[in-house]
Design an enzyme around this catalytic site. Structure first.
Site, short mmCIF file in Angstrom:
data_model
loop_
_atom_site.label_atom_id
_atom_site.label_comp_id
_atom_site.label_asym_id
_atom_site.label_seq_id
_atom_site.Cartn_x
_atom_site.Cartn_y
_atom_site.Cartn_z
N THR A 11 0.84 -1.20 0.00
CA THR A 11 0.00 0.00 0.00
C THR A 11 0.88 1.25 0.00
O THR A 11 1.88 1.32 0.70
CB THR A 11 -0.96 0.00 1.21
OG1 THR A 11 -1.77 1.18 1.17
CG2 THR A 11 -0.24 -0.04 2.55
N GLY A 13 2.97 2.28 -2.10
CA GLY A 13 4.33 2.04 -2.54
C GLY A 13 4.71 2.75 -3.83
O GLY A 13 5.87 2.86 -4.16
N THR A 16 0.38 3.07 -8.51
CA THR A 16 -0.46 3.89 -9.41
C THR A 16 0.38 4.94 -10.12
O THR A 16 0.18 5.21 -11.31
CB THR A 16 -1.62 4.52 -8.64
OG1 THR A 16 -2.34 3.46 -7.99
CG2 THR A 16 -2.56 5.27 -9.55
N ASP A 35 -8.12 -1.80 -7.21
CA ASP A 35 -8.94 -0.99 -6.30
C ASP A 35 -10.35 -0.74 -6.84
O ASP A 35 -11.27 -0.49 -6.06
CB ASP A 35 -8.28 0.36 -6.03
CG ASP A 35 -7.10 0.26 -5.06
OD1 ASP A 35 -6.82 -0.85 -4.56
OD2 ASP A 35 -6.46 1.30 -4.81
#
Length: 197
Positions: A11, A13, A16, A35
């Site tokens: 998470t 990291g 995206t 997501d």
């Protein structure tokens, strides 16, 4: 030619950020974000730790996600056009190169997806940095006090071990290096992969 690239990681990291940059530079590239497949909040169980179990595979409609990936595999041109992706003129048929990025924190923890990937990347960052980044993010449903230490990080450690047992083709990326370094490493690996197909 169809290529599927997995961009996994912890998470916050940088998954995206990397994915968005690759979308701009790889030809005829689409994305599926894990997501986007989270179940509704009232469908998320509360665990023994007292927290809603957002960081487990059951919180995600993985069947719908696999179905979406299969939709791309069956017709990447139609998928791209229906998702507003501009295609190069030579790629409006099945002849050109078509790339799908599958991005998410548990993309290597669901066996029906693992064999789909032609390239697998995973971004990791240390505990302190992850906690710091997570604390600066704004979520639709804010993190309750203690969630990171009581649920998020322990689930990450558990799922990472599971992932390492599931998939041995992962290229690990140090999320503490610059965004440019991470991008360049992945872009170069993808370009080399395209040349070797």
């Amino acid at each position: 030619m169809k290529i599927i690239i997995g961009i996994g990681g912890v998470t916050n990291g940088g998954k995206t950020t990397l994915t968005n940059r690759l979308l701009k530079t790889l030809p005829n590239c689409c994305v599926v974000h894990q997501d986007d497949f989270f179940k509704k909040p009232d469908q998320i169980e509360v665990g023994e730790d007292g927290f809603r179990q957002w960081d487990v595979i059951n919180a995600i409609d993985m069947e719908a996600m696999v179905s979406t990936v299969k939709g791309w595999q069956e017709n990447p041109v139609k998928f791209a056009l229906s998702h507003g992706v501009s295609l190069s003129p030579e790629s409006t048929s099945e002849e050109g190169i078509h790339i799908l990025i599958v991005e998410g924190f548990l993309i290597y923890n669901y066996k029906p997806l693992i064999d789909s990937y032609d390239k697998c990347f995973y971004i990791s960052i240390p505990y302190e940095e992850c906690k710091k980044r997570r604390s600066t993010r704004t979520y639709t449903l804010p993190d309750p006090a203690g969630l990171f230490d009581g649920h998020v990080w322990p689930m990450y450690l558990r799922h990472r071990k599971e992932m390492e047992n599931n998939c041995n083709r992962i290229e690990y990326l140090d999320g503490m290096t610059s965004k440019d370094d991470i991008y360049n490493k992945v872009y170069e690996s993808c370009q080399n992969g395209l040349l070797n197909l």
